[in-house]
Write a protein that holds these residues in place. Structure first.
Motif, PDB file in Angstrom:
ATOM      1  N   PRO A   1       0.821  -1.200   0.000  1.00 52.94           N
ATOM      2  CA  PRO A   1       0.000   0.000   0.000  1.00 52.94           C
ATOM      3  C   PRO A   1       0.863   1.261   0.000  1.00 52.94           C
ATOM      4  CG  PRO A   1      -0.355  -1.292   2.016  1.00 52.94           C
ATOM      5  CD  PRO A   1       0.639  -2.017   1.168  1.00 52.94           C
ATOM      6  N   GLU A   2       0.303   2.295  -0.567  1.00 58.33           N
ATOM      7  CA  GLU A   2       0.995   3.580  -0.649  1.00 58.33           C
ATOM      8  C   GLU A   2       1.000   4.268   0.711  1.00 58.33           C
ATOM      9  OE1 GLU A   2       0.159   7.482  -3.169  1.00 58.33           O
ATOM     10  OE2 GLU A   2       0.114   5.622  -4.323  1.00 58.33           O
ATOM     11  N   GLN A   3       2.109   4.850   1.084  1.00 62.98           N
ATOM     12  CA  GLN A   3       2.256   5.534   2.363  1.00 62.98           C
ATOM     13  C   GLN A   3       1.658   6.942   2.270  1.00 62.98           C
ATOM     14  OE1 GLN A   3       3.463   3.922   4.852  1.00 62.98           O
ATOM     15  NE2 GLN A   3       3.985   5.404   6.408  1.00 62.98           N
ATOM     16  N   ALA A   4       0.828   7.299   3.223  1.00 65.43           N
ATOM     17  CA  ALA A   4       0.257   8.643   3.259  1.00 65.43           C
ATOM     18  C   ALA A   4       1.313   9.638   3.717  1.00 65.43           C
ATOM     19  CB  ALA A   4      -0.939   8.681   4.203  1.00 65.43           C
ATOM     20  N   GLU A   5       1.246  10.829   3.168  1.00 66.21           N
ATOM     21  CA  GLU A   5       2.190  11.873   3.533  1.00 66.21           C
ATOM     22  C   GLU A   5       1.426  13.020   4.180  1.00 66.21           C
ATOM     23  OE1 GLU A   5       5.364  14.846   1.382  1.00 66.21           O
ATOM     24  OE2 GLU A   5       4.761  13.020   0.377  1.00 66.21           O
ATOM     25  N   ILE A   6       1.866  13.422   5.338  1.00 65.40           N
ATOM     26  CA  ILE A   6       1.217  14.520   6.056  1.00 65.40           C
ATOM     27  C   ILE A   6       2.066  15.770   5.887  1.00 65.40           C
ATOM     28  CG2 ILE A   6       0.473  15.361   8.299  1.00 65.40           C
ATOM     29  CD1 ILE A   6       0.083  12.413   9.088  1.00 65.40           C
ATOM     30  N   ILE A   7       1.443  16.809   5.329  1.00 66.75           N
ATOM     31  CA  ILE A   7       2.146  18.060   5.090  1.00 66.75           C
ATOM     32  C   ILE A   7       1.364  19.184   5.758  1.00 66.75           C
ATOM     33  CG2 ILE A   7       2.985  19.670   3.346  1.00 66.75           C
ATOM     34  CD1 ILE A   7       2.998  17.270   1.392  1.00 66.75           C
ATOM     35  N   PRO A   8       1.892  19.774   6.830  1.00 65.98           N
ATOM     36  CA  PRO A   8       1.205  20.909   7.465  1.00 65.98           C
ATOM     37  C   PRO A   8       1.094  22.080   6.492  1.00 65.98           C
ATOM     38  CG  PRO A   8       3.029  20.124   8.814  1.00 65.98           C
ATOM     39  CD  PRO A   8       3.140  19.447   7.489  1.00 65.98           C
ATOM     40  N   MET A   9      -0.026  22.799   6.556  1.00 65.35           N
ATOM     41  CA  MET A   9      -0.201  23.951   5.680  1.00 65.35           C
ATOM     42  C   MET A   9      -1.072  24.998   6.345  1.00 65.35           C
ATOM     43  SD  MET A   9      -2.930  22.259   2.958  1.00 65.35           S
ATOM     44  CE  MET A   9      -2.230  23.149   1.668  1.00 65.35           C
ATOM     45  N   VAL A  10      -0.892  26.228   5.931  1.00 60.33           N
ATOM     46  CA  VAL A  10      -1.732  27.325   6.388  1.00 60.33           C
ATOM     47  C   VAL A  10      -3.018  27.285   5.574  1.00 60.33           C
ATOM     48  CG1 VAL A  10      -1.952  29.829   6.536  1.00 60.33           C
ATOM     49  CG2 VAL A  10       0.245  28.733   7.017  1.00 60.33           C
ATOM     50  N   VAL A  11      -4.151  27.357   6.265  1.00 56.49           N
ATOM     51  CA  VAL A  11      -5.450  27.326   5.595  1.00 56.49           C
ATOM     52  C   VAL A  11      -6.058  28.719   5.662  1.00 56.49           C
ATOM     53  CG1 VAL A  11      -7.763  26.326   5.630  1.00 56.49           C
ATOM     54  CG2 VAL A  11      -5.785  24.909   6.216  1.00 56.49           C
TER      55      VAL A  11
END
Length: 93
Positions: free
Chosen positions: A1-11
């Motif tokens: 399975p593909e690994q999820a990537e968490i990228i913090p961002m300003v919303v």
């Protein structure tokens, strides 16, 4: 399975000039986020692929800006919760 990537961002969170929103609560689901303000307004962002944001339309694309959740507009909201593909709001009525 593909690994999820968490990228913090300003919303982006648009609000009227002179108004500083005070956040009462933040709830995070698998792919969406809810924000409850002290004015009892609820905003959301993220995926709406299962209508978990309650926006009334099917949007598989990610919503990058906070959007006011219309179905709760005239409700007094006290708490919000977000799950994998659902959201819940506790209201006065």
């Amino acid at each position: 399975p593909e690994q999820a990537e968490i990228i913090p961002m300003v919303v982006p969170f648009e609000h009227p000039p002179g108004f500083t929103p005070v956040i009462r609560q933040i709830a995070c689901g698998a792919n969406h986020t809810l924000v409850l303000l002290d004015t009892q307004e609820v905003f959301g962002c993220g995926f709406n692929d299962r209508k978990q944001l309650g926006l009334g339309f099917f949007a598989a694309e990610k919503l990058f800006g906070m959007q006011k959740l219309g179905p709760l507009e005239h409700k007094r909201v006290y708490r919000v919760s977000a799950g994998v593909s659902h959201s819940v709001a506790v209201t006065e009525d």
